[in-house]
Design a protein around this motif. Sequence first.
Motif, PDB file in Angstrom:
ATOM      1  N   GLY A 203      35.213   3.463  14.019  1.00 34.18           N
ATOM      2  CA  GLY A 203      35.893   2.644  14.909  1.00 34.18           C
ATOM      3  C   GLY A 203      35.336   2.418  16.157  1.00 34.18           C
TER       4      GLY A 203
ATOM      5  N   THR B  47      36.407  -3.402  17.183  1.00 39.24           N
ATOM      6  CA  THR B  47      36.270  -3.566  15.770  1.00 39.24           C
ATOM      7  C   THR B  47      36.059  -2.127  15.245  1.00 39.24           C
ATOM      8  N   THR B  48      36.314  -2.346  13.682  1.00 39.23           N
ATOM      9  CA  THR B  48      36.041  -1.101  12.955  1.00 39.23           C
ATOM     10  C   THR B  48      35.093  -1.653  11.787  1.00 39.23           C
TER      11      THR B  48
ATOM     12  N   THR C  57      34.868   6.975  19.750  1.00 37.58           N
ATOM     13  CA  THR C  57      34.586   6.378  18.417  1.00 37.58           C
ATOM     14  C   THR C  57      35.016   7.179  17.248  1.00 37.58           C
ATOM     15  N   GLU C  58      35.832   6.355  16.226  1.00 42.16           N
ATOM     16  CA  GLU C  58      36.316   7.152  15.001  1.00 42.16           C
ATOM     17  C   GLU C  58      35.308   7.047  14.133  1.00 42.16           C
TER      18      GLU C  58
ATOM     19  N   GLY D 252      33.769   4.754   7.709  1.00 40.06           N
ATOM     20  CA  GLY D 252      34.386   3.867   8.769  1.00 40.06           C
ATOM     21  C   GLY D 252      33.873   4.252  10.025  1.00 40.06           C
TER      22      GLY D 252
END
Length: 321
Positions: A223, A269-270, A192-193, A221
């Motif tokens: 991601g 998705t982000t 995970t970002e 954010g």
Amino acid sequence: MEENENTAQQAVSKRIPKDLLVIAVWLILAIASIYVPVINETFVRVVLTVPVILFIPGYVLIAALFPEKQSIDGIERFALSIGLSIAVVPLIGLLLNYTPFGIRLNPIVISLVLFTAIMMAVTVFRRARLPKDAAFEVPFERVKPTLKEELFPKGQGKFDKALSIILIIAILAAVVTTVCVIAFPKDGEKFTEFYVLGADKMADDYPEEFAAGTEQFVWIGIGNHEYRDVTYTVEALLMNAEWDTEAEKSVIHASKMLDRFTVTVPEGTTYLEEYFFTIEDTGYNRLEFLLYEGTVPAETASAEEKMDTAYRHLHLWITVN
């Protein structure tokens, strides 16, 4: 009246070659398979879109460059179409990467459609300038006998025939493998970002010094590359901390939860949204953002416990006047 209609149909057929009509229809079906609900979740999408990536861009480019029948033969056109498609599509993606649109589905689809349409228009123009017998056209009614003649000509020896069979098998295996890889991709690394951006969605210009009670904001954010939909919990934690040079770690003297919220991010998705916050107390110098994927600690847990439990965490050093 009927004779006039036939004449009009022949004129249209002459202006737009059959091979380009087939490509136009295929392109429309491929676009429909991407955006029409239900269909875009089936194997049909893969079958229709793979040629748009691996064959059509190269074919229309070759058609525009070599409108003459005698320039190159059918086998060469087919091979060059695949090779040039593999070169053209990444170049389009590279160009998109340096535009505000980025490498996303809609810009890629629009770019491929525009490229194909432009090459088709050039092809129609160049073929129209040639004598009818000199312009290239796909002999659809003679495809099977032509391929047989190309691959298995009369008088061909057993060795050459075996090579032709191996070539056919190799092409079919490559096509099937490509379709399977795209349709059933192997799961890569799961991660995970998690990042925080400044006002211009860049990694700078953060709210580092501001007056107490004033509203500030950052972009948060997330991601999701976990290959499943995930519900994350984000916590904003205020800290009074200092760096201990001997222990080489931060010493937290006090902490206070500023905010906590959850967000569900679909697979692949982000999530990127503005996060507004207001700090009233001047006794804190660090704003910690913690991301939880599973277990979420109690709100009364210590800052150390929360950071140990967090899946990802990052911070901003702040000065509240």
